[in-house]
Design a protein around this motif. Structure first.
Motif, short mmCIF file in Angstrom:
data_model
loop_
_atom_site.label_atom_id
_atom_site.label_comp_id
_atom_site.label_asym_id
_atom_site.label_seq_id
_atom_site.Cartn_x
_atom_site.Cartn_y
_atom_site.Cartn_z
N LEU A 62 0.41 -1.50 0.50
CA LEU A 62 -0.07 0.03 0.35
C LEU A 62 0.82 1.58 -0.18
CD1 LEU A 62 -2.65 -1.23 2.58
CD2 LEU A 62 -3.32 -0.83 0.15
N ASN A 63 2.31 1.37 0.03
CA ASN A 63 2.88 1.98 -0.05
C ASN A 63 4.06 1.63 -0.20
OD1 ASN A 63 1.32 3.71 2.18
ND2 ASN A 63 1.64 1.67 3.43
N SER A 64 4.00 1.41 -1.73
CA SER A 64 4.97 1.91 -2.43
C SER A 64 6.23 2.88 -2.26
CB SER A 64 4.39 1.36 -4.29
OG SER A 64 4.34 2.74 -4.45
N GLY A 65 7.52 1.86 -2.00
CA GLY A 65 9.11 2.45 -2.29
C GLY A 65 9.43 2.47 -0.14
N ILE A 110 -14.38 -10.99 -10.69
CA ILE A 110 -13.31 -10.07 -10.71
C ILE A 110 -12.42 -10.19 -9.41
CG2 ILE A 110 -14.94 -8.56 -9.66
CD1 ILE A 110 -14.25 -5.99 -11.52
N ILE A 111 -11.42 -9.65 -9.43
CA ILE A 111 -10.50 -9.05 -8.42
C ILE A 111 -9.89 -8.59 -8.46
CG2 ILE A 111 -9.24 -10.66 -9.02
CD1 ILE A 111 -8.01 -11.51 -6.62
N GLY A 112 -10.31 -7.37 -7.47
CA GLY A 112 -9.63 -5.73 -7.36
C GLY A 112 -10.10 -5.51 -5.82
N ILE A 113 -8.74 -4.28 -6.34
CA ILE A 113 -7.67 -3.82 -5.67
C ILE A 113 -8.11 -2.25 -5.07
CG2 ILE A 113 -5.83 -3.64 -3.66
CD1 ILE A 113 -4.58 -6.48 -4.53
N LEU A 114 -8.57 -2.59 -3.96
CA LEU A 114 -8.96 -0.46 -3.55
C LEU A 114 -8.12 0.24 -2.80
CD1 LEU A 114 -10.62 2.00 -5.30
CD2 LEU A 114 -12.71 1.13 -3.19
N HIS A 117 -5.01 -0.72 -14.35
CA HIS A 117 -4.86 0.24 -12.93
C HIS A 117 -4.47 1.63 -13.01
CE1 HIS A 117 -0.51 1.06 -10.25
NE2 HIS A 117 -1.07 0.88 -9.70
N LEU A 118 -4.98 2.26 -11.94
CA LEU A 118 -4.97 3.48 -11.68
C LEU A 118 -3.87 3.84 -10.72
CD1 LEU A 118 -6.48 6.60 -13.28
CD2 LEU A 118 -8.04 5.91 -11.09
N THR A 119 -3.12 5.29 -10.68
CA THR A 119 -2.41 5.62 -9.08
C THR A 119 -2.96 7.23 -9.37
OG1 THR A 119 -0.98 3.88 -9.24
CG2 THR A 119 -0.85 5.77 -8.04
N SER A 120 -3.64 7.60 -8.78
CA SER A 120 -3.53 9.42 -8.70
C SER A 120 -3.47 9.78 -6.91
CB SER A 120 -5.09 9.90 -8.75
OG SER A 120 -6.09 9.41 -7.71
N ASN A 121 -2.98 10.29 -6.55
CA ASN A 121 -3.01 11.19 -4.73
C ASN A 121 -3.84 11.05 -4.41
OD1 ASN A 121 -0.71 12.73 -6.23
ND2 ASN A 121 -1.90 14.45 -6.43
N GLN A 152 6.03 -1.66 -6.93
CA GLN A 152 4.18 -1.26 -7.94
C GLN A 152 3.10 -1.59 -7.23
OE1 GLN A 152 4.43 -3.07 -12.39
NE2 GLN A 152 5.66 -5.04 -10.97
N GLY A 153 3.08 -1.34 -6.09
CA GLY A 153 2.06 -1.25 -5.54
C GLY A 153 0.93 -2.14 -5.25
N LEU A 154 -0.34 -2.30 -5.66
CA LEU A 154 -1.44 -2.83 -5.23
C LEU A 154 -1.43 -3.80 -6.62
CD1 LEU A 154 -4.30 -0.09 -4.88
CD2 LEU A 154 -2.92 -1.70 -3.37
#
Length: 610
Positions: free
Chosen positions: A192-195, A293-297, A229-233, A209-211
């Motif tokens: 959940l906190n890539s890096g 479906i398998i999803g992560i949010l 895959h979508l990443t925003s703030n 790569q996080g999620l």
């Protein structure tokens, strides 16, 4: 003194820390002994880790070091800004004190109530916190929430905070940290906190790569198409489809796993549906779009509103529309950008639609049969209390259903149960092995359909009528086989119930050891030997001791059985290490590969010593 006397002297006012120790369940949920991921000791560790991760989220410190010694003492060191030295004591001991009310300091913090670390302090036999800032430090030590030492001075340490605590054995008797549960929690923080790098026992937990990494790990079957895959703030999500049944989601708010979902998850599901319908120009049903479906949010919310201190379900309604719009736009854009992915996804939806229509006639027949018996299911001895649909019961009032084999075992449980909160479903024999079977098998098999009806999970697992589903089988080969068949049933069709921690295994004693003065019940051969030795030590010798081995649940009399499903009941939660392992394990142990399985058994047989 008259116990009925009620005057001013009976009114008590507890300090905040006294209240935490008196009513710990209000702050950390269940207590437990460390065998379940939701047990209190992991909540304590989580509260401390959350504070460390919040520093990383705000851009301070990329490393967190964790240590747990043999006695259960936990130490967490972060390299963030460090607690302001003048407020170290207040921040860990005074309720409603903290910087997380200030969104300029912590924009996306999990802990907003100023309770978390104070609860850890109050529920620990020993607690210590050291803050390092600008070449100085301040250290405070506590015992059961009471300050016993305070010092300050110069330090060459890097800025950050060091917290150590030892859970109070008086509140958590016989507790022990399960290394595997701790490791799973650390991996989750990393995903959940890539890096962010977390270090525990010399091992590093880091995700780049996080999620996407988390999704790849949890995929049970091969994905039908590369994940979207979508990443925003403030929003990150990833999802794909496979050929499994049902929907599987992992949702998070500010880094905390919301096992019961909430508005963010419902908005995510709606956004996927709207995106696919807009792209195709059709009006597919939600279940057709989402089956398999398998999803992560993961969302970041400035002022999250949770249903409880343990933060299992998000209640914010203002975030729904923005999430729906963001997900819908991302889905539409992705499908236009990758037409090969769009073709596979739409084909999956259409196949789901076809299967659903084929099932409709089967469902009609099954429901027609069910109407003849209404809810008077022959195998079900229901309880009187059920929680409101979609909502868990209040603590201390949880209801449960025991799934057992045969009439004799069911008879013992029925005779000794609490009819208010304990129901019993009796299997007629070994249930059907449903591995790899289509969903229509549930409607054609009378027993499986009756069980699904009893649980009320046909339309959605959210309608479950019970807080706990407990598999209660004999501790022999046949009983273990039936247990495996039931686990296969739930993992095949209702996996989300397992992920939500609703499925349990009942442990019952194998031996009874007694003399004229005392009776001991033993759950293993080692316990039996210890019990015999204990009674021998009383001076009677072996002659006065009777040892009985229970061959099945039906051999335990109802008066005896009552204690095994009462307040001293031993149950083990069925937990999934990784969804990706479930399919492989089920296919090996429950599939049609009999020769391979037989060879494995032959190679791993262990002979008893003569």
């Amino acid at each position: 003194m008259n116990p009925q006397e009620y005057d001013e002297s009976k009114i008590k006012t507890l300090s905040s820390l006294e209240h935490i120790r008196k009513r710990p369940g209000m702050y950390i949920g269940r207590l437990g002994d460390g065998s379940n991921p939701d047990d209190g000791i992991y909540i304590l560790l989580k509260e401390v880790l959350d504070n460390a991760v919040d520093e990383y989220i705000m851009g301070f410190g990329k490393r967190i070091e964790v240590a747990i010694d043999g006695a259960g003492k936990c130490t967490v060191r972060d390299y963030g800004r460090g607690i302001p030295l003048g407020k170290v004591i207040e921040c860990v001991s005074v309720i409603n004190t903290g910087a997380k009310y200030n969104t300029e300091v912590f924009q996306f913090s999990v802990g907003l109530n100023g309770v978390g670390t104070k609860a850890v302090n109050a529920l620990s036999a020993r607690f210590a916190v050291t803050a390092f800032r600008d070449g100085h430090f301040r250290r405070a030590e506590f015992e059961r929430g009471e300050l016993v030492h305070d010092e300050a001075g110069e330090s060459g340490e890097k800025d950050g905070t060091l917290v150590s605590f030892l859970p109070d054995a008086g509140i958590f008797p016989d507790f022990a940290f399960d290394p595997h549960i701790v490791e799973e929690r650390l991996w989750r923080y990393a995903y959940l906190n890539s890096g962010l790098t977390l270090v525990w026992n010399g091992r590093h937990y880091l995700s780049k790569q996080g999620l996407l990494d988390l999704l790849g790990r949890e995929l049970q079957e091969e994905a039908l198409y590369p994940p979207l895959h979508l990443t925003s703030n403030t929003l990150e999500f990833a999802f794909t489809h496979n050929d499994d049944y049902g929907e599987t989601y992992f949702s998070f708010v500010n880094g905390t796993y919301t096992s019961e979902g909430g508005t963010h998850l419902s908005a995510f599901r709606e956004g996927i549906l709207k995106g696919i319908n807009e792209f195709t120009g059709k009006k597919f049903n939600g279940p057709d779009v989402r089956d398999g479906i398998i999803g992560i949010l993961a969302v970041k919310v400035q002022e999250p509103v949770f249903e409880s201190q343990t933060k299992n379900k998000l209640g914010n309604t203002d975030i729904r529309a923005p999430i729906v719009q963001a997900v819908k736009d991302a889905v539409v854009t992705h499908l236009y950008k990758f037409p090969d992915v769009a073709a596979v996804l739409v084909d999956k939806v259409q196949r789901n639609e076809k299967v659903r229509r084929e099932l409709q006639s089967v469902r009609r027949d099954a429901k027609a049969r069910a109407k003849k018996i209404v809810l008077n299911i022959p195998q079900l001895k229901d309880c009187k209390y059920h929680p409101a649909a979609g909502k868990p019961s209040k603590a201390g009032r949880e209801n449960m259903i025991f799934i057992t084999e045969g009439q004799s075992a069911a008879g013992s449980i029925v005779s000794s149960r609490d009819p208010m909160v304990q129901a019993v479903f009796s299997l007629k024999g070994k249930p059907l092995n449903v591995l790899g079977q289509r969903l229509d098998v549930l409607y054609k098999n009378e027993e499986m359909y009756a069980l699904m009806q009893s649980l009320d999970v046909e339309e959605s697992v959210e309608n479950l009528r019970f807080d706990r589903i407990i598999v209660a089988t004999d501790a022999d080969v046949d009983g273990l086989h039936i247990r495996n068949l039931m686990l296969t049933f739930f993992l095949q069709y209702f996996e989300q119930l397992v992920l939500q921690g609703k499925l349990y295994i009942l442990e019952t004693p194998i031996f009874r050891v007694r003399n004229k003065e005392k009776t001991l019940y033993c759950y293993s051969e080692a316990e039996m030997i210890s019990a015999v030795q204990s009674l021998n030590a009383r001076g009677r010798g072996d002659k006065g001791i009777e040892t009985t081995r229970f061959k099945g649940l039906g051999e335990i009399s109802p008066p005896e059985f009552k204690r095994f499903i009462g307040k001293d009941m031993r149950i083990k939660a069925v937990q999934l290490d990784s969804l990706s392992e479930v399919g492989r394990v089920l296919k090996f142990y429950m599939g049609k590969n009999t020769p391979e399985r037989k060879q494995y058994i032959m190679e791993h047989l262990v002979a008893d010593p003569v």
